[in-house]
Design a protein around this motif. Structure first.
Motif, PDB file in Angstrom:
ATOM      1  N   ASP A   1      47.068  46.132  46.223  1.00 24.54           N
ATOM      2  CA  ASP A   1      47.388  45.100  45.034  1.00 24.54           C
ATOM      3  C   ASP A   1      46.268  45.462  43.975  1.00 24.54           C
ATOM      4  O   ASP A   1      45.375  45.680  44.230  1.00 24.54           O
ATOM      5  CB  ASP A   1      47.515  43.786  45.427  1.00 24.54           C
ATOM      6  CG  ASP A   1      48.659  43.370  46.077  1.00 24.54           C
ATOM      7  OD1 ASP A   1      49.827  43.862  46.135  1.00 24.54           O
ATOM      8  OD2 ASP A   1      48.754  42.037  46.833  1.00 24.54           O
ATOM      9  N   ALA A   2      46.735  45.154  42.836  1.00 26.23           N
ATOM     10  CA  ALA A   2      45.870  45.060  41.531  1.00 26.23           C
ATOM     11  C   ALA A   2      45.182  43.368  41.505  1.00 26.23           C
ATOM     12  O   ALA A   2      45.838  42.559  42.092  1.00 26.23           O
ATOM     13  CB  ALA A   2      46.558  45.467  40.316  1.00 26.23           C
ATOM     14  N   ALA A   3      44.053  43.880  41.054  1.00 28.04           N
ATOM     15  CA  ALA A   3      43.620  42.107  40.773  1.00 28.04           C
ATOM     16  C   ALA A   3      43.028  42.164  39.408  1.00 28.04           C
ATOM     17  O   ALA A   3      42.612  43.313  38.467  1.00 28.04           O
ATOM     18  CB  ALA A   3      42.425  42.072  41.594  1.00 28.04           C
ATOM     19  N   ALA A   4      43.044  40.777  38.624  1.00 29.81           N
ATOM     20  CA  ALA A   4      42.674  40.892  37.364  1.00 29.81           C
ATOM     21  C   ALA A   4      41.939  39.327  37.257  1.00 29.81           C
ATOM     22  O   ALA A   4      42.264  38.423  38.125  1.00 29.81           O
ATOM     23  CB  ALA A   4      43.701  40.873  36.161  1.00 29.81           C
TER      24      ALA A   4
ATOM     25  N   ASP B   1      40.720  43.400  52.081  1.00 34.59           N
ATOM     26  CA  ASP B   1      41.838  42.769  53.145  1.00 34.59           C
ATOM     27  C   ASP B   1      41.349  42.936  54.501  1.00 34.59           C
ATOM     28  O   ASP B   1      41.784  43.179  55.377  1.00 34.59           O
ATOM     29  CB  ASP B   1      42.761  44.004  53.023  1.00 34.59           C
ATOM     30  CG  ASP B   1      44.401  43.629  53.445  1.00 34.59           C
ATOM     31  OD1 ASP B   1      44.390  42.521  53.207  1.00 34.59           O
ATOM     32  OD2 ASP B   1      45.098  44.458  53.561  1.00 34.59           O
ATOM     33  N   GLU B   2      40.262  42.255  54.645  1.00 34.00           N
ATOM     34  CA  GLU B   2      39.430  41.870  55.886  1.00 34.00           C
ATOM     35  C   GLU B   2      38.515  40.852  55.614  1.00 34.00           C
ATOM     36  O   GLU B   2      38.129  40.543  54.527  1.00 34.00           O
ATOM     37  CB  GLU B   2      38.770  43.195  56.839  1.00 34.00           C
ATOM     38  CG  GLU B   2      37.806  43.816  55.706  1.00 34.00           C
ATOM     39  CD  GLU B   2      37.394  44.953  56.563  1.00 34.00           C
ATOM     40  OE1 GLU B   2      36.641  45.101  57.448  1.00 34.00           O
ATOM     41  OE2 GLU B   2      37.480  46.216  55.771  1.00 34.00           O
ATOM     42  N   ASP B   3      38.006  40.313  56.789  1.00 34.87           N
ATOM     43  CA  ASP B   3      36.968  39.187  56.683  1.00 34.87           C
ATOM     44  C   ASP B   3      35.717  39.656  56.197  1.00 34.87           C
ATOM     45  O   ASP B   3      35.095  40.807  56.636  1.00 34.87           O
ATOM     46  CB  ASP B   3      36.999  38.542  58.101  1.00 34.87           C
ATOM     47  CG  ASP B   3      35.719  37.331  58.077  1.00 34.87           C
ATOM     48  OD1 ASP B   3      35.647  36.916  56.946  1.00 34.87           O
ATOM     49  OD2 ASP B   3      35.978  36.701  59.238  1.00 34.87           O
TER      50      ASP B   3
ATOM     51  N   GLY C   1      49.459  34.015  44.053  1.00 29.26           N
ATOM     52  CA  GLY C   1      48.388  35.115  43.815  1.00 29.26           C
ATOM     53  C   GLY C   1      47.175  34.656  43.106  1.00 29.26           C
ATOM     54  O   GLY C   1      46.242  35.526  42.890  1.00 29.26           O
ATOM     55  N   VAL C   2      47.047  33.322  42.482  1.00 27.66           N
ATOM     56  CA  VAL C   2      46.006  32.868  41.811  1.00 27.66           C
ATOM     57  C   VAL C   2      44.992  32.217  42.893  1.00 27.66           C
ATOM     58  O   VAL C   2      45.309  31.369  43.466  1.00 27.66           O
ATOM     59  CB  VAL C   2      46.490  31.898  40.711  1.00 27.66           C
ATOM     60  CG1 VAL C   2      45.354  31.331  39.986  1.00 27.66           C
ATOM     61  CG2 VAL C   2      47.483  32.906  39.893  1.00 27.66           C
ATOM     62  N   VAL C   3      43.534  32.637  42.477  1.00 28.28           N
ATOM     63  CA  VAL C   3      42.608  31.747  43.089  1.00 28.28           C
ATOM     64  C   VAL C   3      41.470  31.542  41.905  1.00 28.28           C
ATOM     65  O   VAL C   3      41.531  32.561  41.168  1.00 28.28           O
ATOM     66  CB  VAL C   3      41.754  32.573  44.077  1.00 28.28           C
ATOM     67  CG1 VAL C   3      40.424  32.022  44.538  1.00 28.28           C
ATOM     68  CG2 VAL C   3      42.663  32.747  45.291  1.00 28.28           C
TER      69      VAL C   3
ATOM     70  N   GLY D   1      48.268  41.081  42.187  1.00 27.69           N
ATOM     71  CA  GLY D   1      49.794  41.409  42.010  1.00 27.69           C
ATOM     72  C   GLY D   1      50.138  42.954  42.373  1.00 27.69           C
ATOM     73  O   GLY D   1      48.998  43.636  42.434  1.00 27.69           O
ATOM     74  N   ALA D   2      51.323  43.130  42.428  1.00 29.80           N
ATOM     75  CA  ALA D   2      51.781  44.610  42.860  1.00 29.80           C
ATOM     76  C   ALA D   2      51.476  45.386  41.887  1.00 29.80           C
ATOM     77  O   ALA D   2      51.292  46.767  42.200  1.00 29.80           O
ATOM     78  CB  ALA D   2      53.279  44.509  43.113  1.00 29.80           C
TER      79      ALA D   2
END
Length: 157
Positions: free
Chosen positions: A50-53, A25-27, A83-85, A112-113
């Protein structure tokens, strides 16, 4: 005498790193500068709650013999989802076309949350990609999410 860490991949091309980058959550650049200066140990990192997958799209035949050069479509549609990259692991441009150029071709990563939401978004991103010469797994994260084992879908491993 307890668990042992055998390997943890943290190259930017690895899915393990890409989910962490989505939660950072930072540069990143100032953090890399602090690492180079030996100053990172003195400061905490800012992480998203947030969670990530991440779900890998690989060329048919991977990790064995696979062909290069097939056309990949729909990456823009996947990245338009919340939320998708999509990280490119093995692609190349051929004029306006995007072509597969490796075994692991795309890494669809989503936040996502909850883990369930991140997984749903990642799979929605995977489903938006049009690449008949590739495959992916549909069992990513199901144990951690607490759900039943998924049934393999057509085109999935």
């Amino acid at each position: 005498a307890g668990p042992k860490l055998i390997e943890y991949n943290v190259r930017f091309g690895d899915p393990e790193c890409q989910v962490l980058m989505r939660r950072l959550d930072e540069d990143l650049l100032p953090l890399l500068r602090d690492v180079a200066a030996g100053a990172l140990v003195d400061r905490p990192l800012a992480w998203s709650a947030d969670a990530a997958a991440c779900v890998v799209l690989a060329a048919d035949g991977y990790p064995g013999a696979y062909e290069k050069g097939s056309t990949v479509r729909g990456v823009d549609a996947a990245e338009a989802l919340p939320g998708v990259v999509v990280f490119h692991a093995g692609t190349r441009r051929d004029g306006a076309a995007l072509r597969a150029a490796g075994g692991r071709v795309l890494n669809v990563t989503a936040v996502g949350a909850s883990l369930e939401e991140a997984l749903a978004r990642a799979y929605a991103g995977v489903d938006a990609v049009d690449w008949p010469a590739g495959f992916h797994r549909r069992d990513i994260g199901w144990r951690a999410a607490g759900g039943p084992a998924p049934r393999p879908a057509a085109g999935a491993l």
